[in-house]
Scaffold this motif. Structure first.
Motif, mmCIF file in Angstrom:
data_model
loop_
_atom_site.group_PDB
_atom_site.id
_atom_site.type_symbol
_atom_site.label_atom_id
_atom_site.label_comp_id
_atom_site.label_asym_id
_atom_site.label_seq_id
_atom_site.Cartn_x
_atom_site.Cartn_y
_atom_site.Cartn_z
ATOM 1 N N LYS A 180 0.742 -1.041 0.092
ATOM 2 C CA LYS A 180 -0.079 -0.013 0.013
ATOM 3 C C LYS A 180 0.944 1.368 0.026
ATOM 4 C CE LYS A 180 -4.254 -1.599 2.335
ATOM 5 N NZ LYS A 180 -4.912 -1.676 3.493
ATOM 6 N N GLN A 181 1.793 1.101 0.778
ATOM 7 C CA GLN A 181 2.958 2.471 0.879
ATOM 8 C C GLN A 181 3.545 2.615 -0.489
ATOM 9 O OE1 GLN A 181 5.611 2.385 4.187
ATOM 10 N NE2 GLN A 181 4.302 1.078 5.267
ATOM 11 N N ILE A 182 4.063 1.414 -1.161
ATOM 12 C CA ILE A 182 4.493 1.409 -2.516
ATOM 13 C C ILE A 182 3.624 1.986 -3.380
ATOM 14 C CG2 ILE A 182 5.759 0.145 -4.361
ATOM 15 C CD1 ILE A 182 6.604 -1.985 -1.828
ATOM 16 N N GLU A 183 2.446 1.627 -3.272
ATOM 17 C CA GLU A 183 1.181 2.004 -4.352
ATOM 18 C C GLU A 183 1.295 3.531 -4.478
ATOM 19 O OE1 GLU A 183 -3.135 1.614 -3.642
ATOM 20 O OE2 GLU A 183 -2.701 -0.217 -4.958
ATOM 21 N N CYS A 184 1.316 4.023 -3.003
ATOM 22 C CA CYS A 184 0.983 5.346 -2.699
ATOM 23 C C CYS A 184 2.353 6.290 -3.530
ATOM 24 C CB CYS A 184 0.749 5.741 -1.404
ATOM 25 S SG CYS A 184 0.709 7.424 -0.884
ATOM 26 N N LYS A 185 3.484 5.739 -3.118
ATOM 27 C CA LYS A 185 4.567 6.319 -3.713
ATOM 28 C C LYS A 185 4.754 6.395 -5.376
ATOM 29 C CE LYS A 185 6.557 6.708 0.246
ATOM 30 N NZ LYS A 185 6.429 8.072 0.989
ATOM 31 N N LEU A 186 4.200 5.285 -5.985
ATOM 32 C CA LEU A 186 4.087 5.121 -7.341
ATOM 33 C C LEU A 186 3.284 6.272 -8.145
ATOM 34 C CD1 LEU A 186 4.386 1.184 -7.666
ATOM 35 C CD2 LEU A 186 6.157 2.883 -8.142
ATOM 36 N N LEU A 187 1.939 6.250 -7.277
ATOM 37 C CA LEU A 187 0.869 7.057 -7.800
ATOM 38 C C LEU A 187 1.250 8.508 -7.860
ATOM 39 C CD1 LEU A 187 -2.400 5.365 -6.457
ATOM 40 C CD2 LEU A 187 -1.465 5.169 -8.759
ATOM 41 N N HIS A 188 2.303 8.777 -6.814
ATOM 42 C CA HIS A 188 3.064 10.274 -6.814
ATOM 43 C C HIS A 188 4.134 10.257 -7.318
ATOM 44 C CE1 HIS A 188 -0.323 10.345 -3.557
ATOM 45 N NE2 HIS A 188 -0.591 11.468 -3.670
ATOM 46 N N TYR A 189 4.429 9.466 -8.178
ATOM 47 C CA TYR A 189 5.873 9.405 -8.956
ATOM 48 C C TYR A 189 7.189 9.261 -8.165
ATOM 49 C CZ TYR A 189 1.993 11.049 -11.789
ATOM 50 O OH TYR A 189 0.606 11.170 -12.520
ATOM 51 N N HIS A 190 7.136 8.982 -6.889
ATOM 52 C CA HIS A 190 8.175 8.758 -6.200
ATOM 53 C C HIS A 190 8.781 7.402 -6.231
ATOM 54 C CE1 HIS A 190 6.937 12.551 -4.458
ATOM 55 N NE2 HIS A 190 6.078 12.165 -3.774
ATOM 56 N N PHE A 191 9.409 7.274 -7.461
ATOM 57 C CA PHE A 191 9.729 6.034 -7.801
ATOM 58 C C PHE A 191 10.833 5.286 -7.225
ATOM 59 C CE2 PHE A 191 7.966 7.625 -11.608
ATOM 60 C CZ PHE A 191 6.638 6.801 -11.845
ATOM 61 N N GLU A 192 11.806 6.213 -6.726
ATOM 62 C CA GLU A 192 13.032 5.765 -5.932
ATOM 63 C C GLU A 192 12.704 5.436 -4.542
ATOM 64 O OE1 GLU A 192 15.901 5.614 -6.805
ATOM 65 O OE2 GLU A 192 16.331 6.349 -8.725
ATOM 66 N N LYS A 193 11.908 6.041 -4.158
ATOM 67 C CA LYS A 193 11.403 5.778 -2.546
ATOM 68 C C LYS A 193 10.564 4.343 -2.756
ATOM 69 C CE LYS A 193 10.937 10.515 -0.777
ATOM 70 N NZ LYS A 193 9.846 11.435 -0.359
ATOM 71 N N ALA A 194 9.654 4.266 -3.786
ATOM 72 C CA ALA A 194 9.137 2.904 -3.814
ATOM 73 C C ALA A 194 9.873 2.044 -4.118
ATOM 74 C CB ALA A 194 8.155 3.038 -5.118
ATOM 75 N N ASN A 195 11.121 2.008 -4.753
ATOM 76 C CA ASN A 195 12.074 1.052 -5.216
ATOM 77 C C ASN A 195 13.019 0.461 -3.714
ATOM 78 O OD1 ASN A 195 13.229 -0.785 -7.215
ATOM 79 N ND2 ASN A 195 14.937 0.368 -7.250
ATOM 80 N N THR A 196 12.902 1.642 -3.030
ATOM 81 C CA THR A 196 13.711 1.418 -1.788
ATOM 82 C C THR A 196 12.798 0.367 -0.777
ATOM 83 O OG1 THR A 196 14.887 3.266 -1.735
ATOM 84 C CG2 THR A 196 14.647 2.524 0.376
ATOM 85 N N ILE A 197 11.483 0.505 -0.751
ATOM 86 C CA ILE A 197 10.694 -0.092 -0.019
ATOM 87 C C ILE A 197 10.415 -1.533 -0.719
ATOM 88 C CG2 ILE A 197 8.293 -0.354 1.251
ATOM 89 C CD1 ILE A 197 7.886 2.668 0.776
ATOM 90 N N ILE A 198 10.450 -1.729 -1.745
ATOM 91 C CA ILE A 198 9.923 -2.885 -2.409
ATOM 92 C C ILE A 198 11.250 -3.994 -2.138
ATOM 93 C CG2 ILE A 198 10.892 -2.623 -4.828
ATOM 94 C CD1 ILE A 198 7.643 -3.626 -5.308
#
Length: 298
Positions: free
Chosen positions: A85-103
């Protein structure tokens, strides 16, 4: 919540929830037990063994950041669900680096839900797509989602994965495959638009999907498709009495008319955009267009 007469079924339910949450936090049984009980006690609780120390259950649950009342009502907890859910939120707001760190913190082998595993591969694909990872690895994620986890409950992830494949193949210069996968994404988006959305978040994700599809169609110079699909999304938003990303869809229509030298139509759309200047728009179309123009990563 005080458990006075615990049943074996309730014990099993709580034990399963505790194990999944512990794994989600990458915590060992010894770490969870420290200062509360022995490791063997945690093992017995998680594995439906002989357990009678009910007084420490609230402390264990609290250490894991969980709620005992919710656990006793249902057993909906799944490993990685909250992180995704956190990653989805980051992706929808175009924060790809943060999403990649979490995943990167998720151990896919610990995911025991087919639906959640599908979401993992979809979201990992998009996180890596815009973070410099090889397109071979990116397309493998999307292929895994589509070929193995495209269950009925995952129609949204399936649609996103087809879009991810389209973007990847466009970057690789395979235009026919890019168009094919874009058509597949569109087909599923049309299906989703006619389904009843159970909550606002689900609706917003579908609108963002539509915006992403239309944006990448624009980058592919498919201006008529941009106009048609923008009209479809605008009609959908009007039916839902929503301004969410409305200005962005009008902006893409305007840009497409300009590219087609249809000045009078472009001017009419510009007038509609001006009327929406005071309305908050979450599309961030300028940033999305910049993302869409990124060069391929081999």
């Amino acid at each position: 919540m005080e458990v006075i007469m615990p049943s074996k079924a309730l014990l099993k339910k709580i034990g399963i929830g505790i194990r999944k949450r512990r794994l989600d936090l990458h915590m060992t049984q010894a770490e969870l037990a420290k200062g509360l009980c022995t490791q063997s006690t945690i093992s017995a609780l998680e594995n439906d063994g002989c357990f009678n120390q009910w007084s420490i259950i609230p402390k264990i649950v609290s250490r894991l950041g969980m709620n005992l009342d919710e656990m006793c009502v249902s057993n909906n907890y799944c490993y990685a669900k909250e992180l995704l859910k956190q990653i989805e939120c980051k992706l929808l707001h175009y924060h790809f680096e943060k999403a990649n760190t979490i995943i990167k913190t998720i151990k896919v082998e610990n995911i025991d839900s087919k639906e959640i595993k599908g979401r993992y591969y979809c979201e990992r694909g998009f996180a890596e797509l815009f973070c410099g990872v090889s397109l071979d690895e990116v397309t493998l994620c999307f292929h895994t989602m589509i070929d193995t986890y495209a269950v009925k409950a995952n129609v949204v992830c399936t649609a996103w994965s087809y879009l991810g494949m389209s973007i990847s193949y466009r970057r690789l210069g395979c235009q026919k495959l890019a168009h094919k996968y874009l058509d597949d994404a569109l087909m599923r988006m049309h299906y989703l638009l006619h389904q009843k959305q159970t909550n606002l978040n689900e609706r917003y994700i579908i609108i963002k999907l539509g915006l992403a599809i239309v944006t990448f169609a624009f980058i592919s110079n498919n201006y008529q498709l941009v106009i048609n699909e923008s009209n479809r999304m605008i009609a959908y938003l009007k039916r839902k009495y929503s301004f969410y990303c409305l200005k962005s869809f009008y902006s893409l229509k305007y840009l497409s008319y300009k590219q087609g030298k249809l000045c009078s139509k472009a001017k009419a759309i510009q007038n509609k955009i001006n009327l929406l200047n005071g309305v908050r728009d979450s599309g961030r179309i300028d940033k999305l267009l910049k993302i869409a123009k990124q060069k391929s990563i081999r």
